[in-house]
Design a protein around this motif. Structure first.
Motif, PDB file in Angstrom:
ATOM      1  N   PHE A 240      12.720 -17.615 -75.718  1.00  0.00           N
ATOM      2  CA  PHE A 240      11.420 -17.207 -76.260  1.00  0.00           C
ATOM      3  C   PHE A 240      11.375 -17.443 -77.760  1.00  0.00           C
ATOM      4  CE2 PHE A 240       8.725 -13.868 -78.127  1.00  0.00           C
ATOM      5  CZ  PHE A 240       7.519 -14.201 -77.526  1.00  0.00           C
ATOM      6  N   GLU A 241      12.465 -17.109 -78.452  1.00  0.00           N
ATOM      7  CA  GLU A 241      12.517 -17.328 -79.888  1.00  0.00           C
ATOM      8  C   GLU A 241      12.414 -18.812 -80.233  1.00  0.00           C
ATOM      9  OE1 GLU A 241      15.332 -13.424 -80.864  1.00  0.00           O
ATOM     10  OE2 GLU A 241      16.181 -15.452 -80.824  1.00  0.00           O
ATOM     11  N   GLY A 242      13.079 -19.662 -79.411  1.00  0.00           N
ATOM     12  CA  GLY A 242      12.969 -21.101 -79.631  1.00  0.00           C
ATOM     13  C   GLY A 242      11.562 -21.608 -79.424  1.00  0.00           C
ATOM     14  N   LEU A 243      10.909 -21.059 -78.411  1.00  0.00           N
ATOM     15  CA  LEU A 243       9.517 -21.442 -78.160  1.00  0.00           C
ATOM     16  C   LEU A 243       8.635 -21.040 -79.323  1.00  0.00           C
ATOM     17  CD1 LEU A 243       7.349 -22.538 -76.236  1.00  0.00           C
ATOM     18  CD2 LEU A 243       7.202 -20.245 -75.221  1.00  0.00           C
ATOM     19  N   MET A 244       8.867 -19.848 -79.857  1.00  0.00           N
ATOM     20  CA  MET A 244       8.078 -19.392 -80.999  1.00  0.00           C
ATOM     21  C   MET A 244       8.315 -20.279 -82.220  1.00  0.00           C
ATOM     22  SD  MET A 244       6.127 -16.898 -80.083  1.00  0.00           S
ATOM     23  CE  MET A 244       5.936 -17.924 -78.599  1.00  0.00           C
ATOM     24  N   GLU A 245       9.563 -20.725 -82.395  1.00  0.00           N
ATOM     25  CA  GLU A 245       9.850 -21.609 -83.519  1.00  0.00           C
ATOM     26  C   GLU A 245       9.120 -22.944 -83.377  1.00  0.00           C
ATOM     27  OE1 GLU A 245      14.030 -22.006 -83.802  1.00  0.00           O
ATOM     28  OE2 GLU A 245      14.384 -19.938 -84.466  1.00  0.00           O
ATOM     29  N   GLU A 246       9.045 -23.465 -82.141  1.00  0.00           N
ATOM     30  CA  GLU A 246       8.334 -24.718 -81.914  1.00  0.00           C
ATOM     31  C   GLU A 246       6.824 -24.551 -82.072  1.00  0.00           C
ATOM     32  OE1 GLU A 246       9.456 -26.152 -78.125  1.00  0.00           O
ATOM     33  OE2 GLU A 246      11.561 -26.525 -78.666  1.00  0.00           O
ATOM     34  N   LEU A 247       6.331 -23.403 -81.650  1.00  0.00           N
ATOM     35  CA  LEU A 247       4.892 -23.180 -81.739  1.00  0.00           C
ATOM     36  C   LEU A 247       4.459 -22.781 -83.140  1.00  0.00           C
ATOM     37  CD1 LEU A 247       4.099 -21.244 -78.428  1.00  0.00           C
ATOM     38  CD2 LEU A 247       3.583 -23.620 -78.975  1.00  0.00           C
ATOM     39  N   GLY A 248       5.414 -22.342 -83.964  1.00  0.00           N
ATOM     40  CA  GLY A 248       5.057 -21.886 -85.300  1.00  0.00           C
ATOM     41  C   GLY A 248       4.275 -22.894 -86.104  1.00  0.00           C
ATOM     42  N   PRO A 249       4.753 -24.143 -86.253  1.00  0.00           N
ATOM     43  CA  PRO A 249       3.983 -25.139 -87.018  1.00  0.00           C
ATOM     44  C   PRO A 249       2.621 -25.434 -86.418  1.00  0.00           C
ATOM     45  CG  PRO A 249       6.262 -25.844 -86.739  1.00  0.00           C
ATOM     46  CD  PRO A 249       6.081 -24.661 -85.854  1.00  0.00           C
ATOM     47  N   VAL A 250       2.561 -25.461 -85.068  1.00  0.00           N
ATOM     48  CA  VAL A 250       1.274 -25.735 -84.414  1.00  0.00           C
ATOM     49  C   VAL A 250       0.283 -24.623 -84.701  1.00  0.00           C
ATOM     50  CG1 VAL A 250       0.141 -26.130 -82.197  1.00  0.00           C
ATOM     51  CG2 VAL A 250       2.442 -27.049 -82.615  1.00  0.00           C
ATOM     52  N   VAL A 251       0.748 -23.380 -84.572  1.00  0.00           N
ATOM     53  CA  VAL A 251      -0.136 -22.237 -84.835  1.00  0.00           C
ATOM     54  C   VAL A 251      -0.544 -22.214 -86.305  1.00  0.00           C
ATOM     55  CG1 VAL A 251      -0.279 -19.718 -84.833  1.00  0.00           C
ATOM     56  CG2 VAL A 251       0.841 -20.904 -82.937  1.00  0.00           C
ATOM     57  N   GLY A 252       0.422 -22.524 -87.201  1.00  0.00           N
ATOM     58  CA  GLY A 252       0.093 -22.559 -88.622  1.00  0.00           C
ATOM     59  C   GLY A 252      -0.957 -23.598 -88.942  1.00  0.00           C
ATOM     60  N   ASP A 253      -0.825 -24.786 -88.329  1.00  0.00           N
ATOM     61  CA  ASP A 253      -1.816 -25.835 -88.538  1.00  0.00           C
ATOM     62  C   ASP A 253      -3.181 -25.399 -88.017  1.00  0.00           C
ATOM     63  OD1 ASP A 253      -2.481 -28.776 -89.137  1.00  0.00           O
ATOM     64  OD2 ASP A 253      -3.040 -28.566 -87.014  1.00  0.00           O
TER      65      ASP A 253
END
Length: 387
Positions: A240-253
């Motif tokens: 889950f933490e890895g998924l959040m790390e991958e989604l972080g840039p997308v969500v930030g954008d």
């Protein structure tokens, strides 16, 4: 043979008629039974679901109780180890004391709390266990907290007897632990036994045994729970933490390029509708379509009224005004009025009477009669009369 056949046929018909009612009743009964069975099965299903939910809740509570018991045990063992106690020999005796003191209404947490306090004063395993047992008798008889009673015994063994006096225990100055414990038992042991044998004491002891049984049941589930928690913490959470790390840039954008500009635009829109100078009144803007619709309706209605007046329908039109004037001259809306004709002065040359017949404020007939003259006219015809 034919006679016999007729009788057989009649018998069959009669039997059928006789059976129709009971069979119908049986069918109705079966239908009711089916409905009752359906209701019963529904109730059983609901009860099964409720029982399942209750079992899950029971198991969850048991696991939580066992986990809490495990935590308290770890804390006590850590404190006792730090004070020099050998837990391999002491732990079984602690469990025995927990079971024994349940008879007086003490929970395992209370027993452990008393042992933790006593370990601050007593370095000998036997003295610790004996002092905790005596403290339990005093606590059961007086209602004082077990840990606070253990504190008074420990301080008394070190020469401070104020706490003992507060408990009603009198000993000589410099008394040893065994003297203090003997004096305490002489005063409170019998009372503690009476409390333990009372209805309230037995109920408290039964409740504690029940809770201990739940903890035991929960402790058997702890290995499974620990495996599930290990899978959660070691496998699922990292994923889950890895998924959040991958989604972080997308969500930030998404936030930077879409959400924040949208919020800014909304803020700017509402700033236009503020109450400041040069702003647009949002209520006026909202009511503008309604105002336009009402004005359009007024234009339409005014046009209809103008058209009706133009063709002579309704009050205010030219024909209606002429009729109204004639009615006003007559004094009311319909009837007769007298118009004396006087040409050149002197005696009137003729006398004219006008009679109007109105229907819906419109003249539908008119009669004019002239006296002292030679001519009479009517809307419905004309005649010559004279006098």
């Amino acid at each position: 043979m034919a006679f016999g056949s007729d009788r057989s046929a009649n018998f069959v018909i009669a039997a059928k008629d006789a059976a129709t009612g009971p069979i119908g009743n049986v069918g109705k009964a079966m239908g009711k039974l089916k409905g009752a069975a359906g209701t019963a099965f529904k109730a059983i299903g609901a009860a099964a679901l409720a029982a399942g939910a209750a079992l899950v809740a029971f198991a969850a509570n048991a696991v939580m109780a066992a986990a809490e018991d495990e935590k308290q045990t770890i804390r006590l063992n850590a404190a006792l180890k730090a004070r020099g106690y050998q837990m391999d020999a002491l732990s079984p005796k602690i469990e025995e004391q927990i079971k024994a003191m349940a008879r007086l209404g003490f929970t395992d947490d209370q027993v452990r709390s008393g042992l933790e306090v006593g370990s601050r004063f007593f370095k000998n395993q036997n003295n610790l266990l004996k002092a905790n047992a005596v403290a339990a008798n005093i606590s059961a008889a007086t209602g004082k907290d077990l840990a606070s009673v253990m504190m008074a015994l420990g301080k008394g063994a070190q020469g401070s007897t104020r706490g003992l006096l507060a408990l009603g225990i009198e000993v000589e100055k410099g008394a040893k632990l065994k003297d203090i414990l003997r004096a305490a038992d002489e005063k409170y042991l019998g009372v503690a036994e009476e409390v333990a044998n009372s209805t309230s004491g037995k109920f408290a002891a039964a409740q504690i045994r029940f809770n201990e049984a739940i903890e035991t049941f929960g402790s058997k589930l702890l290995p499974v729970v620990n495996e599930a928690l290990a899978f959660l913490t070691e496998t699922l959470l990292p994923a889950f933490e890895g998924l959040m790390e991958e989604l972080g840039p997308v969500v930030g954008d998404l936030v930077d390029n879409y959400v924040r500009p949208l919020v800014d635009s909304i803020g700017e829109l509402f700033s236009i509708f503020s109450n400041g100078e040069g702003s647009i009144n949002i209520l006026t803007l909202a009511l503008a379509p309604l105002q336009f619709a009402l004005e359009a309706m007024k234009v339409v209605i005014d046009g209809i009224v103008f058209g009706l007046k133009l063709i002579g329908i309704g009050k205010g039109s030219d024909p209606a005004r002429e009729l109204q004037k004639a009615a006003d001259d007559a004094g009311y809306g319909g009837g007769s009025y007298i118009n004396p004709m006087n040409r050149g002065g002197g005696t009137p040359t003729s006398l004219t009477t006008n009679t109007n017949l109105y229907l819906d404020s419109r003249v539908v007939a008119q009669s004019t009669n002239t006296y002292l003259g030679s001519q009479t006219n009517a809307a419905t015809g004309s005649r010559t009369s004279g006098r």
